[in-house]
Each structure stands twice: as C-alpha cells, then as structure tokens.
Write a protein that holds these residues in place. Structure first.
Motif, short mmCIF file in Angstrom:
data_model
loop_
_atom_site.label_atom_id
_atom_site.label_comp_id
_atom_site.label_asym_id
_atom_site.label_seq_id
_atom_site.Cartn_x
_atom_site.Cartn_y
_atom_site.Cartn_z
N LYS A 14 47.47 40.09 42.06
CA LYS A 14 46.12 40.96 41.63
C LYS A 14 46.38 42.80 41.99
CE LYS A 14 46.01 40.73 46.91
NZ LYS A 14 45.02 39.38 47.95
N GLU A 39 40.19 34.33 46.75
CA GLU A 39 40.25 35.38 45.65
C GLU A 39 40.33 35.06 44.30
OE1 GLU A 39 44.67 37.32 47.63
OE2 GLU A 39 44.89 35.19 46.91
N ARG A 41 38.07 33.78 43.57
CA ARG A 41 36.36 33.81 43.28
C ARG A 41 36.01 35.19 43.20
NH1 ARG A 41 31.57 31.11 44.22
NH2 ARG A 41 32.85 29.96 45.72
N LEU A 42 37.21 36.54 43.55
CA LEU A 42 37.29 37.82 43.27
C LEU A 42 37.60 38.26 41.86
CD1 LEU A 42 38.23 39.01 46.83
CD2 LEU A 42 35.71 39.53 46.11
N VAL A 44 37.43 36.44 39.43
CA VAL A 44 36.11 36.20 37.94
C VAL A 44 35.20 37.14 38.47
CG1 VAL A 44 33.93 34.88 37.70
CG2 VAL A 44 36.93 33.80 37.93
N GLU A 45 34.44 37.99 39.49
CA GLU A 45 33.97 38.93 39.93
C GLU A 45 34.51 40.17 39.12
OE1 GLU A 45 31.68 36.37 44.06
OE2 GLU A 45 32.72 38.70 44.03
N LYS A 46 35.47 40.14 39.38
CA LYS A 46 36.10 41.67 38.81
C LYS A 46 36.05 41.88 37.12
CE LYS A 46 38.87 43.80 42.29
NZ LYS A 46 40.05 44.96 41.91
N GLY A 47 35.99 40.50 36.66
CA GLY A 47 35.93 40.49 35.14
C GLY A 47 36.80 39.51 34.29
N ILE A 68 33.54 28.42 40.43
CA ILE A 68 34.39 28.79 39.88
C ILE A 68 34.50 28.93 38.62
CG2 ILE A 68 36.31 30.61 40.04
CD1 ILE A 68 36.67 29.78 43.46
N ASP A 69 33.81 30.09 37.64
CA ASP A 69 33.96 30.11 36.58
C ASP A 69 35.62 29.82 35.81
OD1 ASP A 69 31.48 29.68 35.61
OD2 ASP A 69 31.43 32.18 35.58
#
Lengths: 342, 342
Positions: A14, A39, A41-42, A44-47, A68-69
């Motif tokens: 990360k 982690e 999920r985060l 994906v949320e970060k792009g 989760i995508d």
C-alpha cells in the motif's frame, strides 16, 4: 508513464502504491489482494484498480460477495505491466517470481523477505543503482539492511571501514499485528552469532565481505528497529567531519535527544506531528549525541522505521530496472521531492 | 553468628534478608521500611524484626496506626549490627552512609545504584573478594556489572582479553513497577556511547581500563536484561575450551535455545518450574548456541535476572568485610549451597 503493478496491497504494497502514484514518470496499473478485507476496500476507495492476487474463481467470488469492486485476477493484468513490485508475504515472492513473473516475462522487484540468490541482484539506491540498471529480477533488501547500507555509505564516504560490529534490537511486530509477540521477553534472534544481517549487507556491498559482524535480538515494541554500530576504521576522522557526512547523505536524518528525541516513541511522535501519512519515516534516524569517534573506532545508534524505509528504494529500483534515469542521485532526488522526504 | 541489619526491605533488601537467614554464619538482626505497606507486613509475618527506616515519630506512628508491629527506628538498633546491608533507593544509600553508618561506626554495604567513589572498594565475589577483606564501606556493583564481571572472569580464565565490546539491552522496569515505562519504545540509555557500564566494570577490575566499551538501550520488558558480547582476545581459543571455562565458573548457567530456551521468558519459566522463590535466578544465564569464536574474537549472548543476581554477592561481601572466610571460593560455595544455586 511506465505502468507498475503492485502484487500484495499490505504493509509494503500500500505504501509503494501511494509512492508510485506521486511520481511523474510512473503510474499504478493496479494492486492485488488475496482477500476482501478493509485494506482491499480502501484500495478501491483510493481509486486503485483491484485484482485478486490468486487466479482462482472462488477467491474472485469472495470479493464480489463482499461488495468490493474487483477487475479480475492478476493473470488478467500481468502482461500490461512494465514491472511488478511484489509485496507478498515472505517466501511467496519467490513462488510468484517462478510461477507468474518469469512465465509472463515481466520485470519484478522482490522484497527483503526473499533470498539474495533468488534474484539477479540486490538493491540499495546509494550502493547498487548502477548494478541493477536494466536488470529484470531484483530484490530491494530488508528494512534493517537498507538502514545499514545508508549509514555505511555515509561513513564510507569519508573514511575506510576496517570492521563493522553491529547489534540489532528489532521490533517484535508491526503495529497492525494483533497476533504475535513477544509481549514481555527479549529474544535472541537468531540465537547464533553472527546473524544473517551481515551477509545481507554484503549482498548489496560485496566489498564488505568479512568486514561486517552482526547479532540481533527481538524486543516487545512495534514502532522501530534500533541498531548500535561500532565501526573500526583505517584513517583518522573527526566527529564533526563524520556528522557532516551523515548530514549530506540522502535519507538520513539526525535527531537530538537534547531536543526531546529520547526514544523511538518520540521520533515517531515527530512523524505524526508533521503530518506524515501513517506516521511514516522513510529516513534513517540517527541520534546525534550517540555519534562518537574514539581512537580508530566510530560509535553511533540509529533507528529504522520498518514499514516505510524501503519505500523510496522501491521507487528508485523501478527507475533503475526500467532505465528511466541513469543517475542515481537524480532518481533519489526525484523520489524524495515527490514523497516530501529529506 | 554475625548480626546483619538490612536497611530497606524492597526488591533487593527482602531477598538479602532471606539469603542471610539461610546462612550458618550470619543472622538477620532486623529489617527496615519507610512505610507500612504489604512488604512491611510480610516482613513481620516472616519473623523479621521491623524498624522504621526514618528516625521520626510521625513515621513510626504510621506503622502503629496500620497495625504493623514495629520495634522502633533504625537508630534504636544500628549499634547492635555487625554490618548493615543498605538496600535503599538510588542515592539514598550514599546519604545513609554519611548520616547514619559512619557516625555510628558500623560497617556497610551499598548497592550498585550508588557511585564507585562513595565507598572504599567495589565488590564482585570472583574478582575483588580479597581486596574487600576487612574493609568498612563497600559497594556491591549493579546487576549488569555483576553479570559482566562473571562472564569476563570465565573468559579471562582461559584467554587474554584485548578489547571487549558489549551492548546491553536493559529491561524497562522490575515486574512490580506499575508506574514507569517505556511500554512501546526503544530508548538509548544513555544516548551517548560509550555508556557508564564499562567504567563500572573497571571499578571492580582495574586492569580492564581502556579495554571495555559498552552501550545500552532500554526496552519494554520486565523479566531480565540481555547482553551481547564481542570480545577480542590475544590468544587462540577453541569454542569447546571456552564453553568448559564458562561451565566451571560459579554462578553461570548455560541454556540451550534448542531445548526451548528461546527467550528470557523461557528462562524465567524454568526458574518458576523448579520452584525458585519469587522465580529468582541469581545465576548468569548464557545461551550455549550463541557462544562462538571467530578468528581472534569471542561472541556470546547472556541474560541477567536483575532482581536476584547480586544477592549471593551481598552474602559473600558480608563474609569478606567481617573476615568470616578468607578463601573466596569457600565463601561462594557456602553461599551457593545455602541458596540452592549452582
């Protein structure tokens, strides 16, 4: 913009992803995870585009079930990558090298948990940038070895090293580890002396063969490793000149106990106060008061933030292997500026 | 039977009292406490005569108010003592020496928290028994210094020491300390290198002046200190001969990691399992696997049980100062047999 795939979005992965995305000459192609945890999920949320690290339908479905995508598995993206930074757990990196990276002919960086001989060469930006230039499979050495390489570079820049004796006091676990210990013990690790840390430094700096002896213990703390160095040298050197050399070496920062930096806890508090993401301190921390020269021997104590010290090294290693920059100091400078480190 | 007064029934004092009462040639005249806490109550329940350490009516009354039998203050008993073992907190020992022991002309042993120059000489049973014979004011050196003196005696018995480099990894606090730390940090202590531990060894062994360099850190554990030794020697020595010398030296015990002694926690578990009172281990613990000889240098790792290692030394010191036994090895043997240690 070269495309970097990060295989394993854990402690190192990360941080490498975030560091890559801050550079002008590289971008994050995607990151991988074996399971759909916070982690993932985060990420994906970060792009970041997320891929399943294990090419297996059941695994992939677990991500979808968790909402989760996920873009597919690592095999769907591997051949688009210019390079993979492998940040998988110890020994898995070597497996990935043989089963994925080599068959798909993609360059790869392994981390310090793998063995020196599993790869073509071993990387530290100051010592082996040129040697790793254009190579396909390289290991960025461990946090402890990286810290030692930096300080030995500083010392070696002003004086000839005869013999370095180093005792490592290692942090028990990383801060996110709620499983392992020790909680209340000191553990010789390894119990044999010398430890493997000396040979690991030699994998980066072959000319130190026979000149570096290490031993190590593990203690109950999560923040940083610590090293005590006793370095016999062949020439006269003043404390002032040595301090100057340390100051001039990139990615080393002097801390004064007199200013309140009395322990690793205070050094980490500084990283938190200046707003470093995750309180990372990729710079090697050297206690100024500990630096001493007695006759032909140098003494000093330093601390290593185990989670982040290798991150800028991974960035420089990418540049060297992809031949993006031929001058190591220019690469170091680009990396440091992008990451806001010294 | 010589009469021993123990001034300060804390971590060291209570152990010295128990050790004195097990010897055939000495007895506990009394013990002192500054306040009526559970240790004071336990002292009385064990049958020790209890005195208030501070000659003050208010203080004395506090014991009576708490329902703890107290015989008076230290001044009511001091002149009956053949010797006082001072186990007061750091710096108080020196004060007691000047304000109580010297004016009342009673021999006194101070502990390692006091300074080497506050007394006539510095005691380790192996190194300075003869020197301290008949003296009036002697310091038993600290736990770390005691551990170092023992191992250096073993090494010195078979080979000439050229230079000893030692890194001390110190326990943060004793197990009963619920106040201090660190809980999660490594602390260079002192932050300057070399530390004061080298000169403290020299206070016992003057011939090591200039030959011993130490540095120290504090880590979050309560059980034991640990030392890593790197000792350059002038003659050839085999690992086997060195191990033999360590085995033959009193109060050193070899532990094998292979048998499960992988940390200080396991060594203390052993002391608990064999039924040692308070899990005390007055023997210096050396990890057998760590003992190594490379060219002209000896390496080893050892652990020191900070609460108990100096206890047998205090007993031998009493014998030396009161001239009860002229042969140090006979005194060591008497003490060890009475305490059930090796």
């Amino acid at each position: 913009m070269v495309k970097v795939l990060i295989n394993g979005y854990g402690s190192i992965g990360k941080r490498v992803a975030d560091a890559v995305s801050k550079q002008k000459d590289m971008e994050v192609l995607g990151v991988t995870k074996t399971k759909p945890d916070f982690e993932a999920r985060l990420a994906v949320e970060k792009g970041y585009k997320l891929y399943c690290a294990i090419p297996d339908k059941e695994r992939l479905k677990a991500f979808e079930d968790a909402g989760i995508d996920v873009e597919g598995t690592i095999l769907d993206v591997i051949e688009e990558a210019d390079i993979v930074v492998d940040a998988a757990p110890k020994k898995i990196g070597k497996q990935n090298l043989e089963s994925i990276y080599k068959p798909h002919k993609v360059k790869a960086i392994l981390q310090g948990g793998e063995k020196a001989n599993d790869v073509e060469d071993n990387f530290n930006a100051l010592w082996s940038y040129e040697r790793c230039f254009g190579k396909d499979y390289v290991r960025v050495v461990s946090c402890n070895t990286t810290g030692l390489c930096r300080i030995l570079y500083a010392i070696n820049s002003v004086v000839e090293i005869n013999k370095a004796r180093i005792v490592l006091v290692r942090r028990a676990v990383d801060p996110n580890d709620d499983k392992n210990g020790p909680v209340n013990a000191i553990k010789p690790n390894p119990v044999v002396v010398p430890s493997h840390h000396g040979p690991d430094v030699v994998s980066v700096i072959p000319e130190f063969e026979g000149k570096i002896i290490t031993s190590a213990v593990i203690v109950p703390t999560t923040l940083m490793h610590m090293h005590t160095l006793m370095v016999e040298v062949n020439n006269n050197i003043s404390r002032e000149k040595l301090l100057e050399a340390i100051k001039e070496t990139p990615r080393i920062k002097l801390f004064k106990a007199e200013e309140g930096f009395e322990s690793t806890a205070k050094i980490i508090e500084y990283a938190r106060d200046i707003g470093r993401l995750r309180y990372d301190l990729p710079e090697l921390a050297v206690w100024e008061e500990s630096v001493n020269v007695l006759e032909n021997e140098i003494f000093l104590m330093q601390a290593v933030h185990q989670e982040s010290i290798v991150i800028p090294e991974n960035i420089d290693c990418i540049r060297a292997m992809l031949e993006l920059e031929s001058d190591k100091f220019k690469s170091i400078d680009k990396t440091n500026k992008a990451l806001g480190i010294e």
